[in-house]
Design a protein around this motif. Structure first.
Motif, PDB file in Angstrom:
ATOM      1  N   GLN C 272      -7.901  59.804 -23.410  1.00  0.00           N
ATOM      2  CA  GLN C 272      -7.205  59.619 -22.144  1.00  0.00           C
ATOM      3  C   GLN C 272      -7.988  58.808 -21.126  1.00  0.00           C
ATOM      4  OE1 GLN C 272      -5.161  62.417 -20.029  1.00  0.00           O
ATOM      5  NE2 GLN C 272      -4.040  63.291 -21.757  1.00  0.00           N
ATOM      6  N   ILE C 273      -9.298  58.641 -21.365  1.00  0.00           N
ATOM      7  CA  ILE C 273     -10.072  57.838 -20.414  1.00  0.00           C
ATOM      8  C   ILE C 273      -9.675  56.392 -20.568  1.00  0.00           C
ATOM      9  CG2 ILE C 273     -12.376  57.068 -19.782  1.00  0.00           C
ATOM     10  CD1 ILE C 273     -13.413  59.665 -20.725  1.00  0.00           C
ATOM     11  N   GLY C 274      -9.609  55.718 -19.480  1.00  0.00           N
ATOM     12  CA  GLY C 274      -9.151  54.343 -19.580  1.00  0.00           C
ATOM     13  C   GLY C 274      -7.686  54.279 -19.260  1.00  0.00           C
ATOM     14  N   ALA C 275      -7.140  55.476 -18.899  1.00  0.00           N
ATOM     15  CA  ALA C 275      -5.772  55.440 -18.405  1.00  0.00           C
ATOM     16  C   ALA C 275      -5.750  54.745 -17.058  1.00  0.00           C
ATOM     17  CB  ALA C 275      -5.240  56.866 -18.278  1.00  0.00           C
ATOM     18  N   LYS C 276      -6.939  54.589 -16.445  1.00  0.00           N
ATOM     19  CA  LYS C 276      -6.985  53.812 -15.201  1.00  0.00           C
ATOM     20  C   LYS C 276      -6.748  52.340 -15.540  1.00  0.00           C
ATOM     21  CE  LYS C 276     -10.338  56.677 -12.773  1.00  0.00           C
ATOM     22  NZ  LYS C 276      -9.560  57.071 -11.602  1.00  0.00           N
ATOM     23  N   VAL C 321     -17.975  43.736  -9.745  1.00  0.00           N
ATOM     24  CA  VAL C 321     -17.177  44.852  -9.244  1.00  0.00           C
ATOM     25  C   VAL C 321     -15.903  44.274  -8.647  1.00  0.00           C
ATOM     26  CG1 VAL C 321     -17.185  46.863  -7.744  1.00  0.00           C
ATOM     27  CG2 VAL C 321     -19.346  45.935  -8.571  1.00  0.00           C
ATOM     28  N   HIS C 322     -14.771  44.880  -9.001  1.00  0.00           N
ATOM     29  CA  HIS C 322     -13.499  44.381  -8.483  1.00  0.00           C
ATOM     30  C   HIS C 322     -12.977  45.254  -7.370  1.00  0.00           C
ATOM     31  CE1 HIS C 322     -12.935  41.357 -11.664  1.00  0.00           C
ATOM     32  NE2 HIS C 322     -13.719  42.167 -12.322  1.00  0.00           N
ATOM     33  N   THR C 323     -12.185  44.620  -6.486  1.00  0.00           N
ATOM     34  CA  THR C 323     -11.672  45.339  -5.321  1.00  0.00           C
ATOM     35  C   THR C 323     -10.867  46.555  -5.730  1.00  0.00           C
ATOM     36  OG1 THR C 323     -11.294  43.106  -4.534  1.00  0.00           O
ATOM     37  CG2 THR C 323     -10.635  44.886  -3.086  1.00  0.00           C
ATOM     38  N   GLY C 324     -11.108  47.652  -5.054  1.00  0.00           N
ATOM     39  CA  GLY C 324     -10.329  48.854  -5.284  1.00  0.00           C
ATOM     40  C   GLY C 324     -10.676  49.572  -6.571  1.00  0.00           C
ATOM     41  N   GLN C 325     -11.760  49.142  -7.253  1.00  0.00           N
ATOM     42  CA  GLN C 325     -12.092  49.778  -8.529  1.00  0.00           C
ATOM     43  C   GLN C 325     -13.518  50.294  -8.507  1.00  0.00           C
ATOM     44  OE1 GLN C 325     -11.203  47.258 -11.766  1.00  0.00           O
ATOM     45  NE2 GLN C 325      -9.006  47.369 -11.390  1.00  0.00           N
ATOM     46  N   HIS C 506     -13.767  52.740 -13.668  1.00  0.00           N
ATOM     47  CA  HIS C 506     -12.882  51.789 -14.327  1.00  0.00           C
ATOM     48  C   HIS C 506     -13.672  50.942 -15.318  1.00  0.00           C
ATOM     49  CE1 HIS C 506     -10.670  52.587 -10.559  1.00  0.00           C
ATOM     50  NE2 HIS C 506      -9.598  52.377 -11.288  1.00  0.00           N
ATOM     51  N   GLN C 507     -14.840  50.498 -14.843  1.00  0.00           N
ATOM     52  CA  GLN C 507     -15.695  49.663 -15.677  1.00  0.00           C
ATOM     53  C   GLN C 507     -17.045  50.334 -15.800  1.00  0.00           C
ATOM     54  OE1 GLN C 507     -15.340  46.351 -16.749  1.00  0.00           O
ATOM     55  NE2 GLN C 507     -13.542  45.568 -15.653  1.00  0.00           N
ATOM     56  N   ILE C 508     -17.705  50.072 -16.925  1.00  0.00           N
ATOM     57  CA  ILE C 508     -19.011  50.705 -17.120  1.00  0.00           C
ATOM     58  C   ILE C 508     -20.041  49.669 -17.541  1.00  0.00           C
ATOM     59  CG2 ILE C 508     -20.329  52.385 -18.469  1.00  0.00           C
ATOM     60  CD1 ILE C 508     -17.953  54.084 -18.701  1.00  0.00           C
ATOM     61  N   VAL C 509     -21.245  49.786 -16.972  1.00  0.00           N
ATOM     62  CA  VAL C 509     -22.387  48.977 -17.411  1.00  0.00           C
ATOM     63  C   VAL C 509     -23.466  49.952 -17.862  1.00  0.00           C
ATOM     64  CG1 VAL C 509     -24.260  47.526 -16.607  1.00  0.00           C
ATOM     65  CG2 VAL C 509     -21.941  47.033 -15.891  1.00  0.00           C
ATOM     66  N   HIS C 519     -21.203  46.821 -21.782  1.00  0.00           N
ATOM     67  CA  HIS C 519     -20.517  46.409 -20.557  1.00  0.00           C
ATOM     68  C   HIS C 519     -19.043  46.275 -20.880  1.00  0.00           C
ATOM     69  CE1 HIS C 519     -19.128  43.958 -17.369  1.00  0.00           C
ATOM     70  NE2 HIS C 519     -20.093  43.091 -17.269  1.00  0.00           N
ATOM     71  N   GLY C 520     -18.180  47.004 -20.173  1.00  0.00           N
ATOM     72  CA  GLY C 520     -16.760  46.837 -20.449  1.00  0.00           C
ATOM     73  C   GLY C 520     -15.926  47.877 -19.748  1.00  0.00           C
TER      74      GLY C 520
END
Lengths: 305, 316, 546
Positions: C272-276, C321-325, C506-509, C519-520
């Motif tokens: 379920q992770i990554g449902a974002k 890093v993206h806006t709102g994430q 949302h994203q992981i490094v 990274h992804g």
């Protein structure tokens, strides 16, 4: 404002939709709270109150000795000489018939003056040096610490003796000498505290919030670092009294018939066998005063934790 | 390591020089009329001298030299072991010191040993006891030791042990018996400080997590106090000993006066009384030298005792 | 295997322990009954204030002087120790019950060699050993998996890594050949991968010798992984107990269910992770090949001038890093994640590379040049107990950034403060409180409110929940998630705890030794990790396997 939904995710969080407290909760200053809390804590220490009362007595003796005794410290009454302590003469009389208690009360003046002045010099000078040292670090710190090392090599009494040799006795020069002897302690304490607080998380937080160093110094560093220095000041007030009385014991205090504590003890020394109250009671008075200051200092330290 | 030692020694010498300079400045530059001060100290009334004689005196005392010149001259002499001539007695200051220094060193040595032993022993006992009322009473005691003027304690001890009980002499330098009361008197303030600091240190160490580990091994309180607590709590005392030298010197002046002992301390008191400037300068210099030396030894000894400083952390 | 009867090693019946502190009374343990059979591994799970530490101390007789056993009995090794004297307890400690303490960094005497500390435990338990003591100590060091035992035995604790110190403590605990080992919070102080290895080793030792173990932990995952039986404690009582499988699958009590729901490890299954949704939004922050090299502090000397050893903290690190994430930077100690944080905040300058914020190059900006950006970039610090000035009320702490940046009237400041405490879901009454009157979770909310005061767009979070209880962690993470949604903020989350990361990233490094290892998108990294190190980290999460 959206109503937070907790049910599926964190069942342990309390519900916050209903505001039972009114919107107009008055916002109070922290300063008043801190003071009233400290005062109420201090009131609960009977030893502290006793010590404080004694010191106030000493200060009163220094400022207005006539309130505390009706005898004349200088008038000689040969008929009354070398009387043991009694209801009339609480501390007995000396070899010239003078009431010893009165002499002790009048002796407070010069000792207290010198001690207060010395501690002020040490406090202001030492705290400033310590602040610069701890705050700026680097070269400034190294230079100031070397200066402090030099001062440490010249203890209060020796420095006072040197000054007396050069320009004779005077309350101001002696106070300066004693002050310089006490200064390193204040510098080191302030430096350690400033260095400690400077690395704390809330200072970093304030920096990241855009606060300049000036603001941080005044609002965060000084208030949190000064507790230890205040404690030291009360302690060193006692030390200064000891050094001042040591100086006058050696014969380098104010000229007779001035009734400084050290001088009283030195004069009474000749009568140690015949009238032991002469040297011993003034000394006990000094010890009590210093002990009271010691106790006050320790109580303040406990309360500030 | 060698650079560390060299730098510490250099630092110590610089501090000593600084202390000497400050004392010189106060003694030679502060008085409004250094010449008349020196003449009075020598027992000569300045008013009785003619202008020529005054000029000659000025030259004799070296006061016609420039400030820096005079300073370097005195410093040069000092490095050669010449402390100058006493104004009041006319004898060589070096001789005066040499006669008295051993006595004071003996007194100070005894006092320091006593104070460390008493301070550590007191703190150890006070922490080891379990009975609350006695513990509380003992904890308050060092504060009393710090509050009494050291000269008053001396008088009190004389009154009790010399005049009343007659166990020890009240003055003089004859024999070991005469050393007892002065050494005890001199040791009390330092012992009080060591006891106070050590008690606090003991408390801190007892609260550390590694003490819980030691208890979990099944060790007794006595074993823990001796093997684990003492070593860790006593480290700060070493630095404190160095810093207490100043207090010991000041105390020696007072104690030697009270007990009328021969020593550098009483020499200081007499010299100040007579405004004998060269002697005062010499005494303060010796005192500063002692301070600086002891602290240097402490600094060099510390890494040997605290393994955290000596060895850099090697983490695999 | 101890061939004695089936008599339990520990038998607590109806135990209640009370603390007297000043005028206050705290009942830390209330009517707890517990047995531990020989060879059994039992775990007690509880948050702070649950009484688990008191219970552990009671078993080894290390209750503090102001503790009172009010009711019940304590039986250790068949003997009634309820009101035993210190001398009686000493015969048991080390020989019947061994303790592995909580924090290996402070649990060894810093001025005594490690070998000697182990030797002390050996001699205490087995009597004077004479010459064979050295051999005993070396054997123990080998058993707990320390390499080069002869060298290590002569070293001091500060010369050993955290993991090695933990092993030494285990050696001390088993030196006396006890029947029971009490492991106090074995997962708190060290990196997850290190802890995993040590716990595995401990399992082997315990099972090999047939001794019992009691694990005290706040981490349900650890309990589930390692124990035969799990007990859940809340406010001094045992709320539920049973084998881990049944506790996790079918918890009977609401508190247990709440704990499971709050524990990040159990919350959302991997799929379920990554449902974002990782929608393509604007980039707000970018690291381009950032490297940072430190000169290590040399010996303090006036004259030494040799070349100083260098340490590469970051090596060509890039991410965006993206806006709102939320971007999560994950790594263990020494990975460089803290250094990245400090560089991004302008507290340190990189040796090479660029940092781009909203299209503008902010690399190496001076303090005064960076200052205007402070309104837009803020930080939540790790330790809520140190991040607030103890002399400031909540109100004063929150409005301080506003006062640093401009002149506002008292009314304006008060209005804004009220608005902020509402946003972080604190009662208005909190505004007059001092930090020492607040819990850890409440203080962290104040820190969040302070960070929001200037209306930033980018928020850095440095291990924001690691110092908090599990249930509080969930609340704060929820709050952060809601704030991100409501205010459109971007987050950079730095953490060692992958479970926490899974809740909001949302994203992981993934960083290791200053390099980007993976990274992804979060779903990708959790579901299909490319790097071996990432897999190792995932496997180290306790409780994941269940």
């Amino acid at each position: 404002m959206t109503t937070p939904d907790f049910t599926h995710f964190s069942p342990l969080a309390p519900a916050y939709d209903d505001r039972t407290d009114s919107d107009d909760v008055p916002i109070r200053s922290a300063r008043l709270r801190r003071w009233s809390e400290t005062l109420s804590l201090l009131r609960g220490h009977p030893g502290f109150l006793l010590a404080l009362a004694f010191i106030l007595f000493v200060l009163l003796a220094a400022a207005m000795p006539t309130l505390l005794t009706r005898f004349d410290p200088y008038a000689t009454v040969p008929l009354e000489k070398l009387r043991a302590p009694s209801l009339l003469h609480w501390f007995g009389t000396d070899e010239l018939g003078r009431d010893l208690y009165t002499r002790v009360v009048y002796g407070a003046g010069l000792s207290v003056q010198a001690a207060l002045l010395a501690v002020s010099i040490a406090f202001i000078g030492g705290s400033t040096l310590g602040l610069f040292s701890g705050f700026f670090g680097g070269r400034i710190d190294a230079v100031i610490m070397r200066l402090i090392d030099v001062m440490l090599a010249l203890p209060s009494l020796l420095l006072a003796l040197v000054i007396v040799t050069a320009i004779g006795f005077g309350t101001l020069p002696v106070a300066i000498a004693v002050g310089f002897g006490l200064l390193p302690g204040f510098a080191r304490t302030m430096r350690a505290e400033v260095m400690r607080v400077k690395t704390l998380a809330y200072v970093e937080a304030a920096r990241l919030g855009g606060a300049g160093w000036g603001r941080i110094l005044v609002n965060h560093i000084l208030p949190n670092a000064s507790g230890a220095v205040v404690v030291l000041a009360t302690l060193d007030f006692g030390v200064a009294i000891l050094v001042a009385s040591g100086l006058s014991f050696l014969g380098f205090g104010a000229a007779p018939p001035a009734a400084e504590w050290g001088t009283l003890i030195a004069n009474g020394r000749k009568f140690l066998i015949t009238a032991p109250w002469l040297p011993l009671l003034p000394g006990m008075f000094v010890a009590l005063a210093v002990f009271a200051l010691n106790h006050i200092s320790r109580t303040l330290e406990e309360v500030s934790k | 390591m060698k650079t560390y030692i060299i730098s510490r020694i250099t630092q110590a010498l610089l501090v000593l020089l600084g202390a000497y300079t400050i004392t010189y400045v106060i003694l030679y530059l502060l008085p409004s009329d250094a010449l008349s001060l020196m003449l009075t100290a020598s027992g000569v009334d300045a008013d009785t001298l003619s202008a020529a004689q005054l000029a000659e005196a000025r030259h004799h005392y070296g006061l016609d030299r420039g400030v820096v010149d005079q300073y370097l001259h005195l410093l040069g002499n000092l490095l050669r072991g010449d402390f100058g001539t006493s104004l009041s007695t006319g004898s060589s200051v070096t001789t005066l010191l040499a006669d008295r220094l051993p006595q004071t060193l003996m007194l100070a040595g005894c006092a320091i040993t006593l104070s460390v032993t008493a301070g550590v022993g007191f703190a150890y006992t006070a922490t080891w006891l379990r009975w609350r009322p006695l513990r509380l009473a003992l904890r308050r005691l060092p504060a009393l030791g710090l509050s009494v003027p050291v000269f008053w304690t001396g008088l009190l001890l004389i009154q009790i042990f010399s005049f009343t009980l007659g166990w020890f002499p009240s003055m003089g330098n004859k024999g070991f018996a005469s050393l007892v009361l002065p050494a005890v008197t001199l040791s009390i303030p330092s012992a009080a400080i060591y006891a106070q600091v050590l008690m606090r240190s003991f408390d801190d160490v007892w609260g550390e997590s590694y003490i819980a580990t030691a208890r979990a091994k099944g060790l007794s309180r006595a074993q823990i106090q001796w093997r684990h607590v003492l070593r860790n709590a006593a480290l700060p005392i070493l630095t404190l000993i160095g810093l207490q030298i100043g207090n010991t010197v000041s105390g020696a002046v007072l104690v030697e006066t009270v007990f009328t002992r021969v020593g550098v301390g009483r020499l200081a008191q007499e010299s100040v009384l007579r405004q004998d400037i060269p002697v005062v300068l010499a005494v303060v210099t010796i005192s500063a030298a002692a301070f600086v030396t002891i602290n240097l030894i402490v600094d060099l000894l510390y890494p040997l005792l605290d393994p955290r400083i000596a060895r850099a952390a090697k983490v695999t | 295997m101890t061939g004695t009867s089936q008599e339990p090693i520990i038998d607590l019946t109806d135990l209640s322990v009370r603390y007297h502190s000043g005028n206050q009374i705290v009942d830390a343990v209330k009517q707890v009954s517990l047995t531990i059979a020989p060879g059994e591994v039992v775990a007690i799970v509880g948050e702070s204030g649950s009484g688990k530490s008191t219970l552990a101390n009671a078993l080894i007789g290390l209750l503090s002087d102001n503790a009172e056993v009010r009711t019940g009995t304590i039986q250790v090794g068949g003997e009634d120790m309820t009101h035993a004297s210190e001398g009686q307890w000493r015969t048991l400690r080390g020989r019947v019950v061994g303790l592995v303490p909580q924090d290996p960094m402070v649990s060894l005497n810093p001025t005594m060699r490690v070998g000697r500390q182990i030797g002390e435990a050996v001699e205490r338990a087995r009597g004077p050993r004479g010459r064979s003591l050295d051999a005993d100590v070396l054997e123990l060091l080998e058993q707990v998996g320390i390499d080069q035992p002869v060298l290590r035995a002569r070293q001091y604790p500060h010369e050993l890594s955290g993991g090695m110190r933990q092993r030494v403590l285990i050696a001390i605990a088993i030196a006396g050949q006890p029947e029971l080992i009490v492991a106090d919070e074995p997962t708190s102080a060290l990196d997850a991968t290190v802890q995993r290895r040590i716990l595995d080793h401990l399992d082997v030792l315990v099972k090999g010798r047939g001794i019992s173990m009691l694990i005290i932990t706040h981490d349900l995952g650890v309990a589930a992984d390692r124990a035969d039986r799990v007990l859940v404690m809340q406010a001094g009582r045992i709320v539920e107990q049973g084998p881990p499988a049944s506790i996790l699958r079918a918890p009977a009590e609401p508190y247990t269910r709440a704990l499971i729901a709050a524990a990040p490890a159990f919350r959302a299954p991997l799929s379920q992770i990554g449902a974002k949704p990782v929608t393509a939004t604007l980039e707000i922050l970018r690291f381009e090949a950032v490297s940072k090299v430190f000169a290590l502090p040399g010996e303090a000397s006036w004259f030494g001038r040799g070349p100083k050893p260098l340490f590469q903290a970051l090596d060509q690190v890039s991410f965006s890093v993206h806006t709102g994430q939320t971007l999560a930077i994950v790594g263990e100690s020494g990975s460089g994640k803290t250094t990245s944080l400090r560089i991004a905040l302008g507290l340190d300058k990189p040796t090479s590379g660029r940092i781009i914020f909203e299209g503008r190059d902010i690399t190496g900006l001076g303090w005064n040049e960076f200052r205007p950006l402070r309104r837009r970039i803020q930080l939540i610090q790790q330790n809520p107990f140190a991040s607030l000035d103890p002399r400031y009320t909540v109100f004063e702490s929150i409005v301080e950034p506003l006062q640093s940046f401009g002149k506002y009237t008292a009314a304006e400041l008060q209005a804004r403060a009220r608005q902020l405490v509402d946003q972080v879901r604190l009662p208005r009454l909190a505004l007059n409180r001092l930090p020492r009157e607040l819990s850890g979770g409440q203080r962290q909310r104040v820190a969040i409110a302070r960070a929001l005061a200037l209306g930033p767009e980018l928020l850095f979070l440095d291990e924001p929940v690691s110092a908090l209880d599990v249930s509080i962690q969930a609340q704060i993470l929820d709050l952060l998630g809601d704030l991100q949604r409501d205010l459109g903020m971007s987050y950079v989350l730095v953490s060692h705890d992958l479970a926490v990361v899974s809740a909001i990233a949302h994203q992981i490094v993934v960083l290791r030794g200053g390099r980007v290892v993976e990274h992804g998108a979060a779903g990708q990294v959790f579901g299909n990790p490319q790097a071996a190190y990432t897999r190792e980290l995932l496997e180290a999460i306790p409780g994941r396997v269940a």
